[in-house]
Design a protein around this motif. Structure first.
Motif, PDB file in Angstrom:
ATOM      1  N   SER A  29      13.146   0.343  -5.741  1.00 53.88           N
ATOM      2  CA  SER A  29      12.341   0.775  -6.882  1.00 53.88           C
ATOM      3  C   SER A  29      13.204   0.714  -8.136  1.00 53.88           C
ATOM      4  O   SER A  29      14.008   1.610  -8.407  1.00 53.88           O
ATOM      5  CB  SER A  29      11.827   2.206  -6.669  1.00 53.88           C
ATOM      6  OG  SER A  29      11.005   2.606  -7.750  1.00 53.88           O
TER       7      SER A  29
ATOM      8  N   ALA B 260       9.405   3.387   1.810  1.00 49.52           N
ATOM      9  CA  ALA B 260       8.105   3.009   1.244  1.00 49.52           C
ATOM     10  C   ALA B 260       8.224   1.847   0.266  1.00 49.52           C
ATOM     11  O   ALA B 260       7.532   0.839   0.392  1.00 49.52           O
ATOM     12  CB  ALA B 260       7.461   4.217   0.567  1.00 49.52           C
ATOM     13  N   ALA B 261       9.112   1.981  -0.710  1.00 48.31           N
ATOM     14  CA  ALA B 261       9.220   0.962  -1.768  1.00 48.31           C
ATOM     15  C   ALA B 261      10.288  -0.085  -1.478  1.00 48.31           C
ATOM     16  O   ALA B 261      10.276  -1.152  -2.082  1.00 48.31           O
ATOM     17  CB  ALA B 261       9.530   1.632  -3.102  1.00 48.31           C
TER      18      ALA B 261
ATOM     19  N   PHE C 101      -1.617   4.488   1.007  1.00 49.52           N
ATOM     20  CA  PHE C 101      -0.507   5.033   1.795  1.00 49.52           C
ATOM     21  C   PHE C 101      -0.911   6.366   2.429  1.00 49.52           C
ATOM     22  O   PHE C 101      -1.291   7.311   1.750  1.00 49.52           O
ATOM     23  CB  PHE C 101       0.727   5.229   0.920  1.00 49.52           C
ATOM     24  CG  PHE C 101       1.940   5.658   1.711  1.00 49.52           C
ATOM     25  CD1 PHE C 101       2.762   4.715   2.306  1.00 49.52           C
ATOM     26  CD2 PHE C 101       2.241   6.993   1.879  1.00 49.52           C
ATOM     27  CE1 PHE C 101       3.865   5.093   3.048  1.00 49.52           C
ATOM     28  CE2 PHE C 101       3.346   7.389   2.615  1.00 49.52           C
ATOM     29  CZ  PHE C 101       4.161   6.433   3.203  1.00 49.52           C
TER      30      PHE C 101
ATOM     31  N   TYR D 189       2.870   1.814   8.788  1.00 49.05           N
ATOM     32  CA  TYR D 189       3.807   2.921   8.572  1.00 49.05           C
ATOM     33  C   TYR D 189       3.786   3.833   9.794  1.00 49.05           C
ATOM     34  O   TYR D 189       2.722   4.159  10.339  1.00 49.05           O
ATOM     35  CB  TYR D 189       3.423   3.707   7.322  1.00 49.05           C
ATOM     36  CG  TYR D 189       4.398   4.826   7.017  1.00 49.05           C
ATOM     37  CD1 TYR D 189       5.616   4.553   6.404  1.00 49.05           C
ATOM     38  CD2 TYR D 189       4.107   6.142   7.361  1.00 49.05           C
ATOM     39  CE1 TYR D 189       6.520   5.565   6.146  1.00 49.05           C
ATOM     40  CE2 TYR D 189       5.003   7.162   7.099  1.00 49.05           C
ATOM     41  CZ  TYR D 189       6.212   6.874   6.493  1.00 49.05           C
ATOM     42  OH  TYR D 189       7.103   7.885   6.249  1.00 49.05           O
TER      43      TYR D 189
ATOM     44  N   SER E 181       0.695  -3.058   0.120  1.00 52.04           N
ATOM     45  CA  SER E 181       1.908  -3.333  -0.632  1.00 52.04           C
ATOM     46  C   SER E 181       2.186  -2.183  -1.594  1.00 52.04           C
ATOM     47  O   SER E 181       1.289  -1.687  -2.272  1.00 52.04           O
ATOM     48  CB  SER E 181       1.763  -4.637  -1.418  1.00 52.04           C
ATOM     49  OG  SER E 181       2.869  -4.836  -2.256  1.00 52.04           O
ATOM     50  N   TYR E 182       3.441  -1.734  -1.633  1.00 51.49           N
ATOM     51  CA  TYR E 182       3.815  -0.658  -2.550  1.00 51.49           C
ATOM     52  C   TYR E 182       3.653  -1.117  -3.997  1.00 51.49           C
ATOM     53  O   TYR E 182       3.274  -0.346  -4.866  1.00 51.49           O
ATOM     54  CB  TYR E 182       5.259  -0.251  -2.273  1.00 51.49           C
ATOM     55  CG  TYR E 182       5.684   1.024  -2.977  1.00 51.49           C
ATOM     56  CD1 TYR E 182       5.436   2.265  -2.400  1.00 51.49           C
ATOM     57  CD2 TYR E 182       6.333   0.990  -4.201  1.00 51.49           C
ATOM     58  CE1 TYR E 182       5.818   3.435  -3.025  1.00 51.49           C
ATOM     59  CE2 TYR E 182       6.719   2.154  -4.839  1.00 51.49           C
ATOM     60  CZ  TYR E 182       6.464   3.368  -4.243  1.00 51.49           C
ATOM     61  OH  TYR E 182       6.837   4.518  -4.877  1.00 51.49           O
ATOM     62  N   TYR E 183       3.935  -2.396  -4.227  1.00 49.88           N
ATOM     63  CA  TYR E 183       3.798  -2.976  -5.568  1.00 49.88           C
ATOM     64  C   TYR E 183       2.618  -3.951  -5.557  1.00 49.88           C
ATOM     65  O   TYR E 183       2.767  -5.118  -5.221  1.00 49.88           O
ATOM     66  CB  TYR E 183       5.073  -3.711  -5.979  1.00 49.88           C
ATOM     67  CG  TYR E 183       6.291  -2.830  -6.072  1.00 49.88           C
ATOM     68  CD1 TYR E 183       6.434  -1.920  -7.116  1.00 49.88           C
ATOM     69  CD2 TYR E 183       7.299  -2.903  -5.121  1.00 49.88           C
ATOM     70  CE1 TYR E 183       7.559  -1.113  -7.206  1.00 49.88           C
ATOM     71  CE2 TYR E 183       8.425  -2.101  -5.208  1.00 49.88           C
ATOM     72  CZ  TYR E 183       8.543  -1.212  -6.250  1.00 49.88           C
ATOM     73  OH  TYR E 183       9.649  -0.415  -6.339  1.00 49.88           O
TER      74      TYR E 183
END
Length: 362
Positions: free
Chosen positions: A308, A304-305, A25, A137, A168-170
């Motif tokens: 969460s 972003a997420a 990121f 982004y 991917s954030y996760y």
């Protein structure tokens, strides 16, 4: 100002694009950026797309001394049909102007800003990653550039948009985080800049974040700055609680950022005919719900997420485990639905998405 007024200078030294599994990121940036200047008496002028490059500012530029700046964050996605999709981008530029008003920065034209963004994306469209969970982004921001050390609002600004491919954030699937309830530090108060998206809010949050990380917690839960009683945000996200079937989020009160993901979640819950309420909610109320077994889920929301999930709170020395430390059914449904809408995988019944009329080509 018209779209044809925009000058485009293409880079002659293209960067090597990172692989999807190497994306971090905010670490890598596309080949180009958008810049537009503001001069008092002339207004916004000279919109241009140029190769990504360092900025040249005088050491006395007011941004360095008085922090007069605002920013936004949004994403572009590649759909399964290779179309470029933006998610409610007009809301970001409307919020940018709201932040501008609080920081005494002149407004930008929302329609022109959208056209500028679409043009920039079209120029750098090959930077949009197509793998599952990835996106481009987008960071629009405005800084005060006048070389002057007097304490006043600047007469000169730059509006800039840069873009960064993100993974991917996760990486291992959506998972809950541990949160420490903050009692010493304050994020913002009514009358301050909490409802504006400005850098100073984030700088002032870093100390609490540092302390919580040393304790083994991912983020802090911010309480109001007056009574240290009512919940406001979690880290840099808005926060929701599901208590006895009702979904509750703190009402906007002048110190809470009006998140676009927050607004989308509220609209989606209403669309599903689920009970959702915006009101003041105290940490004591959440604790009592936890003790009585009525605290079903908690989650943060942000660009972003997206979602969460929160699996644990630390408050007054007591650990409160939520949903057995696992992702709740509602959190997962909201995450899946919103990300599927953003990527064009399911029908956009609420008319949130906007297509950039270019094909994604790699």
């Amino acid at each position: 100002m018209k779209e044809q007024d925009m000058q485009i200078t293409l880079s002659t030294a293209k960067k090597v694009k990172p692989q999807a599994d190497q994306l971090e990121f905010g670490k890598q940036f596309t080949d180009h950026m958008f810049i537009m200047d503001y001069t008092q008496g002339q207004g916004w002028h000279d919109p241009r797309i140029v190769p990504y490059q360092p900025l040249t500012l005088e050491p006395s530029a007011m941004i360095f001394h008085y922090g007069q700046s605002v920013f936004e964050g949004l994403k572009a996605y590649a759909s399964p049909e290779d179309e470029v999709i933006l998610f409610r981008p007009e809301k970001n530029f409307q919020r940018l102007n709201s932040s501008n008003g609080r920081l005494c920065i002149p407004d930008v034209d929302v329609d022109f800003a959208l056209k500028a963004l679409k043009t920039l994306i079209s120029v750098d469209k090959e930077w949009i990653p197509q793998e599952e969970g990835t996106s481009l982004y987008i960071r629009p921001f405005i800084i005060a550039t006048e070389p002057y050390l007097g304490v006043s609002s600047s007469h000169n600004y730059q509006f800039i948009i840069i873009m960064s491919p993100v993974g991917s954030y996760y990486k291992e699937g959506i998972h809950p985080v541990k949160i420490a309830v903050e009692s010493a530090f304050t994020r913002a108060v009514n009358g301050g800049t909490g409802e504006a998206k400005t850098g100073g809010n984030y700088a002032s949050s870093l100390k609490a974040q540092e302390v919580s990380e040393k304790m083994g917690y991912a983020q802090v839960l911010w309480l109001d700055g007056v009574e240290k009683k009512y919940i406001e945000e979690v880290g840099s996200m808005n926060v929701f609680f599901k208590i006895n079937g009702e979904i509750i989020t703190p009402a906007l009160n002048g110190s809470i950022l009006p998140g676009i993901t927050r607004d989308s979640i509220i609209e989606l819950l209403k669309h599903w005919n689920l009970p959702v309420t915006e009101r003041r909610i105290s940490m004591e109320e959440v604790y009592e719900a936890y003790k009585s077994g009525l605290l079903e889920e908690a989650f943060g929301t942000g660009t972003a997420a997206v979602i969460s999930p929160i699996g644990e709170f630390l408050w007054n020395g007591e650990e409160m485990i939520v949903q057995n430390g696992e992702t709740g059914e509602l959190s997962k449904k909201l995450y899946d639905t919103l990300t599927d809408i953003q990527r064009g995988k399911i029908e956009d019944e609420l008319n949130w998405t906007m297509k950039v009329e270019e094909k994604v080509t790699q």
